[in-house]
Write a protein that holds these residues in place. Sequence first.
Motif, PDB file in Angstrom:
ATOM      1  N   LEU A   1      56.831 -48.045 -47.225  1.00 58.77           N
ATOM      2  CA  LEU A   1      58.008 -48.901 -47.064  1.00 58.77           C
ATOM      3  C   LEU A   1      57.784 -50.275 -47.679  1.00 58.77           C
ATOM      4  CD1 LEU A   1      59.059 -47.882 -43.465  1.00 58.77           C
ATOM      5  CD2 LEU A   1      60.290 -47.402 -45.585  1.00 58.77           C
ATOM      6  N   ARG A   2      56.579 -50.801 -47.568  1.00 57.47           N
ATOM      7  CA  ARG A   2      56.277 -52.092 -48.183  1.00 57.47           C
ATOM      8  C   ARG A   2      56.356 -51.997 -49.704  1.00 57.47           C
ATOM      9  NH1 ARG A   2      50.375 -53.154 -48.123  1.00 57.47           N
ATOM     10  NH2 ARG A   2      50.622 -51.822 -49.916  1.00 57.47           N
ATOM     11  N   ASP A   3      55.810 -50.917 -50.258  1.00 57.12           N
ATOM     12  CA  ASP A   3      55.757 -50.784 -51.712  1.00 57.12           C
ATOM     13  C   ASP A   3      57.093 -50.426 -52.339  1.00 57.12           C
ATOM     14  OD1 ASP A   3      53.086 -51.349 -51.468  1.00 57.12           O
ATOM     15  OD2 ASP A   3      52.415 -49.276 -51.730  1.00 57.12           O
ATOM     16  N   THR A   4      57.982 -49.778 -51.597  1.00 56.92           N
ATOM     17  CA  THR A   4      59.266 -49.381 -52.164  1.00 56.92           C
ATOM     18  C   THR A   4      60.411 -50.261 -51.692  1.00 56.92           C
ATOM     19  OG1 THR A   4      59.652 -47.789 -50.387  1.00 56.92           O
ATOM     20  CG2 THR A   4      58.570 -46.965 -52.382  1.00 56.92           C
ATOM     21  N   GLY A   5      60.127 -51.194 -50.804  1.00 54.76           N
ATOM     22  CA  GLY A   5      61.175 -52.062 -50.268  1.00 54.76           C
ATOM     23  C   GLY A   5      61.601 -53.108 -51.282  1.00 54.76           C
ATOM     24  N   PRO A   6      62.566 -53.906 -50.911  1.00 53.54           N
ATOM     25  CA  PRO A   6      63.033 -54.949 -51.824  1.00 53.54           C
ATOM     26  C   PRO A   6      61.932 -55.966 -52.116  1.00 53.54           C
ATOM     27  CG  PRO A   6      64.062 -55.182 -49.665  1.00 53.54           C
ATOM     28  CD  PRO A   6      63.266 -53.922 -49.647  1.00 53.54           C
ATOM     29  N   LEU A   7      61.970 -56.501 -53.320  1.00 54.07           N
ATOM     30  CA  LEU A   7      60.951 -57.469 -53.727  1.00 54.07           C
ATOM     31  C   LEU A   7      61.150 -58.815 -53.043  1.00 54.07           C
ATOM     32  CD1 LEU A   7      60.838 -56.716 -57.541  1.00 54.07           C
ATOM     33  CD2 LEU A   7      59.223 -55.990 -55.787  1.00 54.07           C
ATOM     34  N   LEU A   8      62.400 -59.156 -52.786  1.00 47.74           N
ATOM     35  CA  LEU A   8      62.712 -60.433 -52.149  1.00 47.74           C
ATOM     36  C   LEU A   8      63.356 -60.179 -50.798  1.00 47.74           C
ATOM     37  CD1 LEU A   8      64.347 -62.215 -55.206  1.00 47.74           C
ATOM     38  CD2 LEU A   8      62.021 -62.488 -54.381  1.00 47.74           C
TER      39      LEU A   8
END
Length: 168
Positions: free
Chosen positions: A96-103
């Motif tokens: 979830l951290r790696d595929t979540g929004p960048l901002l």
Amino acid sequence: MRPTPAPELRLDERRLLDRWVAQRDPAARDDLVRGLLPLARRLARRYDGMGESLEDLVQVAAIGLMKAVDRYDPARGTSLPGYAERMVEGELRHHLRDTGPLLHLPRALHARLMAVIGTAARLPPKPGGGSRAEEIAAILKLTPAEVIDALEAGSALDVRSLDQPAPG
């Protein structure tokens, strides 16, 4: 909320684990993973609704489960289900951290943006297209600057790769 304790292995699963640890029998590994899949599904359901489909989360949890079985060392004194639960949780969080929004927007700004977008969608089209910031601000009891700030923050979330051609 207290986490539910990981289930202990049944006798047949204990035998499979012994066979996997002693002989690295791939059939025993596969049977162990298959037996622990309900644990992976239960953990994946905790993260449902966080921007990924449940099917994808179950797949990620299954990968974490396979890694847990491969890396498990009974000499460390932990149970396989307990170890697997921590590994699967970590795999889900990393995914979830790696595929979540960048901002990430602050919660208040995100709530304001959602309110502005919802209000704008309910308003009838304005002839000539012009700005509706004052109208939306009046409905939401905000200043026009706060409406514009929220919309600008929302447009900043539309991040594109530098390899993609510019729109327009």
